[in-house]
Design a protein around this motif. Structure first.
Motif, short mmCIF file in Angstrom:
data_model
loop_
_atom_site.label_atom_id
_atom_site.label_comp_id
_atom_site.label_asym_id
_atom_site.label_seq_id
_atom_site.Cartn_x
_atom_site.Cartn_y
_atom_site.Cartn_z
N LYS A 85 0.83 -1.21 0.00
CA LYS A 85 0.00 0.00 0.00
C LYS A 85 0.86 1.27 0.00
N VAL A 86 1.93 1.26 0.82
CA VAL A 86 2.79 2.44 0.91
C VAL A 86 3.47 2.70 -0.42
N ILE A 87 3.99 1.65 -1.05
CA ILE A 87 4.67 1.80 -2.34
C ILE A 87 3.71 2.32 -3.40
N LYS A 88 2.46 1.89 -3.33
CA LYS A 88 1.46 2.32 -4.31
C LYS A 88 1.04 3.77 -4.09
N LEU A 89 0.94 4.19 -2.83
CA LEU A 89 0.36 5.50 -2.51
C LEU A 89 1.39 6.61 -2.37
N GLU A 90 2.64 6.28 -2.06
CA GLU A 90 3.64 7.31 -1.82
C GLU A 90 4.76 7.23 -2.86
N LYS A 91 5.18 8.39 -3.34
CA LYS A 91 6.23 8.43 -4.36
C LYS A 91 7.56 7.95 -3.79
N ASN A 92 7.88 8.43 -2.61
CA ASN A 92 9.16 8.06 -2.00
C ASN A 92 8.92 7.04 -0.90
N GLY A 93 9.03 5.77 -1.25
CA GLY A 93 8.85 4.69 -0.27
C GLY A 93 10.11 3.90 -0.07
N ASP A 94 11.29 4.58 -0.20
CA ASP A 94 12.56 3.89 -0.12
C ASP A 94 12.74 3.13 1.19
N TYR A 95 12.27 3.73 2.29
CA TYR A 95 12.47 3.09 3.58
C TYR A 95 11.72 1.77 3.67
N VAL A 96 10.66 1.61 2.83
CA VAL A 96 9.88 0.36 2.82
C VAL A 96 10.79 -0.80 2.41
N TYR A 97 11.63 -0.58 1.40
CA TYR A 97 12.53 -1.63 0.93
C TYR A 97 13.51 -2.02 2.03
N VAL A 98 14.02 -1.02 2.75
CA VAL A 98 14.96 -1.29 3.84
C VAL A 98 14.28 -2.13 4.91
N MET A 99 13.07 -1.74 5.31
CA MET A 99 12.37 -2.45 6.37
C MET A 99 12.01 -3.88 5.95
N MET A 100 11.49 -4.03 4.73
CA MET A 100 11.08 -5.37 4.28
C MET A 100 12.30 -6.28 4.11
N SER A 101 13.40 -5.70 3.63
CA SER A 101 14.63 -6.49 3.51
C SER A 101 15.06 -7.03 4.87
N ASN A 102 15.03 -6.16 5.88
CA ASN A 102 15.41 -6.57 7.23
C ASN A 102 14.45 -7.60 7.80
N MET A 103 13.15 -7.42 7.54
CA MET A 103 12.16 -8.36 8.07
C MET A 103 12.30 -9.74 7.42
N ARG A 119 16.89 -6.45 -1.91
CA ARG A 119 18.17 -5.74 -1.97
C ARG A 119 18.58 -5.45 -3.42
N GLY A 120 18.18 -6.37 -4.33
CA GLY A 120 18.44 -6.12 -5.74
C GLY A 120 17.66 -4.91 -6.25
N LEU A 121 16.40 -4.82 -5.80
CA LEU A 121 15.59 -3.65 -6.17
C LEU A 121 16.18 -2.38 -5.59
N MET A 122 16.67 -2.47 -4.35
CA MET A 122 17.29 -1.30 -3.71
C MET A 122 18.51 -0.83 -4.49
N SER A 123 19.31 -1.80 -4.97
CA SER A 123 20.50 -1.45 -5.73
C SER A 123 20.12 -0.81 -7.06
N LYS A 124 19.07 -1.37 -7.68
CA LYS A 124 18.61 -0.84 -8.96
C LYS A 124 18.06 0.57 -8.81
N LYS A 125 17.34 0.81 -7.71
CA LYS A 125 16.73 2.12 -7.47
C LYS A 125 17.69 3.06 -6.74
N LYS A 126 18.90 2.55 -6.43
CA LYS A 126 19.91 3.34 -5.71
C LYS A 126 19.37 3.85 -4.37
N VAL A 127 18.69 2.91 -3.68
CA VAL A 127 18.15 3.23 -2.36
C VAL A 127 19.26 3.09 -1.33
N ARG A 128 19.45 4.13 -0.53
CA ARG A 128 20.44 4.09 0.54
C ARG A 128 19.79 4.39 1.88
#
Length: 572
Positions: free
Chosen positions: A519-537, A551-560
């Motif tokens: 839902k967050v990824i769909k509704l918010e433009k900047n949901g980078d922290y979602v990838y970090v949290m889901m990766s950890n979970m 983590r592959g998606l994070m690398s592709k999107k250059k999420v830090r």
């Protein structure tokens, strides 16, 4: 809790009450004393009625006496007059009863004023206007508009004063549609050419953010006065149309201090603080409002240090400081947790005789609570001779911020006993936050939340929903939280799903977390922290394949992952 003045007046009507009026035939009125009373006592008040002629005071005399009681802020005198009006049968005179309604509003006894209005058999438009404007001045704008609608449904026709009160309420609530509808009614009744009504329309449209409408009304106003010019300057400046505000300012025939203040306020709001200071330094007669606008601009832009510097200059130049000066600078001090400054300002309020002001007192409560000095906040709160909802919310928030949930609930229960003050959404937000502590049963929080909706008719905000989600997360009720989001109609709000995702991270509920993350990824433009949290979970559950995909998606999107930071104020 405020004493019921209305019931006190009823007691005066009892024949054997020690302050009951003697027979009306024994008294009349000496008019030459009406406007000469200073700090009167019972004897002086009763002396107004004493003459040897035996003439009974008529309705005109009673209206003047009630007006005097209001102007002198004398509840006891007003109660005696109310009793006399009941005994002598003058209550049937609509002007006498209307002035009694005005008296009770003047004593800030809204319930008594409304009760008295209901007892008027045939209220006229003046009676309605007194009631509506009374609620407007008391800050109960929705109630005022509800009464305005009631007048519209009656056989009476609203006049210019009615419309100005209704427009003032619309201004405060930014109700453009209703204000525009009232404007149409004004045009239909042929009142649009009145300067006072036109000025209220300009102000209403300005506060609703509709500068074009405000300019149109201003252009069509035939007899413009200084209030017309000041209103259009403020409407333009406060909505960020600074060049337009300057244009009207330079066209104003005789700009006064209010003209300059409107310009300063708008310039400060958009953050042009250097320009605001320049206007302040060059204007002919700056007053406290001029300085307040600059100080407010600094505080609102998180530049509290510079606000304190302006406050110091204001103090050194012996500029009169009013309630708003102290309330805004205390807000700035609270934001910095600058306790020493707050205490110095508290001393200034005492020196200026404003420490008993409900506005200043509420700001002091808030400042001490935010600085962690709950005992000081409590002392100021308890010493206030009068309290409004801001005062109560400041103290309740102070207890909640300092994790004293028991006192939050106790103070809330005391607030519920107040006759003329009712909790609002902010009150319940603090209450729900306080319930997050373990010693408060979960069912108590649910009860308060349902009471807010069902009993007080307060629509839940995003903040209420997020607070309940965090609370449900603590109790492991995440599926219940998801259902609440849907039931309250917040399914398209990314913020609440983000709160649910955070709660899932705390509880380790991967199933609900996947729903919230999508839902967050769909509704918010900047949901980078979602990838970090889901990766950890995923990693914590041993689902390495899913974690690597994320983590592959994070690398592709250059999420830090952003580095955390903190700050602390150090006195030098």
């Amino acid at each position: 809790m405020r004493r019921c003045l209305f019931n006190e007046a009823r007691k005066f009507h009892e024949p054997h009450h020690p302050l009951a009026f003697p027979s009306p035939s024994a008294y009349s009125i000496t008019f030459n004393h009406i406007h000469t009373i200073g700090n009167s006592d019972y004897n002086t008040e009763l002396a107004l009625f004493e003459t040897s002629s035996g003439i009974k005071p008529n309705s005109f005399a009673l209206v003047n006496l009630i007006r005097t009681a209001t102007n002198l802020d004398s509840p006891s005198f007003g109660q005696q007059l109310h009793s006399y009006v009941l005994r002598s049968g003058h209550f049937s005179n609509v002007y006498v009863s209307t002035f009694l309604v005005k008296f009770y509003f003047g004593m800030q006894s809204l319930t008594d004023a409304h009760t008295l209005f209901v007892e008027i058999t045939h209220p006229n438009v003046v009676s309605w206007n007194t009631l509506i404007s009374g609620y407007v001045h008391a800050g109960q704008f929705r109630k005022a508009l509800s009464l305005f609608m009631g007048l519209e449904r009656s056989h009476l026709c609203a006049d210019a004063f009615t419309f100005t009160s209704a427009l003032a309420a619309c201004s405060q609530l930014s109700l453009f549609q209703l204000g525009n509808s009232i404007h149409s009614k004004i045009v239909k009744l042929g009142m649009a050419n009145g300067t006072v009504v036109a000025n209220c329309l300009i102000d209403m449209y300005g506060k609703c953010g509709c500068v074009e409408h405000a300019v149109r009304v201003f252009s069509e106003t035939i007899d413009k006065d200084v209030i017309s010019w000041n209103s259009i300057i403020a409407a333009s400046a406060n909505n960020g149309h600074i060049e337009l505000a300057y244009k009207f300012f330079y066209l104003t025939p005789n700009p006064d201090t209010i003209s300059y203040n409107g310009l300063i306020n708008g310039v400060a709001q958009v953050g042009n603080m250097e320009d605001a200071i320049h206007i302040l330094s060059t204007m002919p007669s700056p007053n406290s409002s001029s300085w307040n606008s600059v100080i407010t601009g600094f505080v609102n832009r998180n530049r509290a240090r510079e606000a304190l510097d302006m406050f110091s200059k204001m103090h050194s130049r012996n500029v009169h400081m009013d309630e708003f000066t102290f309330s805004i600078i205390l807000d700035g001090s609270a934001g910095l947790s600058a306790l020493k400054w707050g205490m110095l300002i508290h001393c200034c309020t005492i020196k200026c005789g404003l420490n008993d002001s409900v506005v200043v007192g509420s700001a002091l409560v808030d400042m001490y609570a935010k600085c962690g000095q709950v005992k000081n906040a409590e002392s100021v709160f308890n010493a206030l001779p009068n309290r409004n909802l801001v005062s109560w919310n400041a103290m309740i928030s102070g207890y909640a911020r300092n994790s004293d949930s028991t006192r939050v609930i106790h103070l809330f229960e005391l607030l519920k006993m107040e006759r003329d003050t009712k909790p609002d959404g902010i009150t319940f937000l603090n209450l729900i936050t306080a319930c997050s502590h373990n010693e408060i049963p979960f069912e108590v929080a649910i009860h308060y939340f349902e009471s807010m909706i069902d009993e007080y008719k307060i629509a839940p905000s995003v903040e209420h929903c997020c607070s309940m989600i965090r609370l449900m997360g603590q109790k492991g009720e995440l599926w219940r939280a998801e259902r609440m989001i849907l039931e309250l109609g917040f399914e398209s709000c990314g913020v609440v799903w983000r709160a649910l995702l955070g709660a899932c991270g705390t509880q380790g509920d991967l199933q609900v977390a996947e729903i919230a993350a999508a839902k967050v990824i769909k509704l918010e433009k900047n949901g980078d922290y979602v990838y970090v949290m889901m990766s950890n979970m995923y990693a914590s559950f041993g689902r390495w394949k899913d974690a690597n995909v994320i983590r592959g998606l994070m690398s592709k999107k250059k999420v830090r992952k952003e580095a955390g930071s903190s700050w602390i104020e150090i006195d030098k």
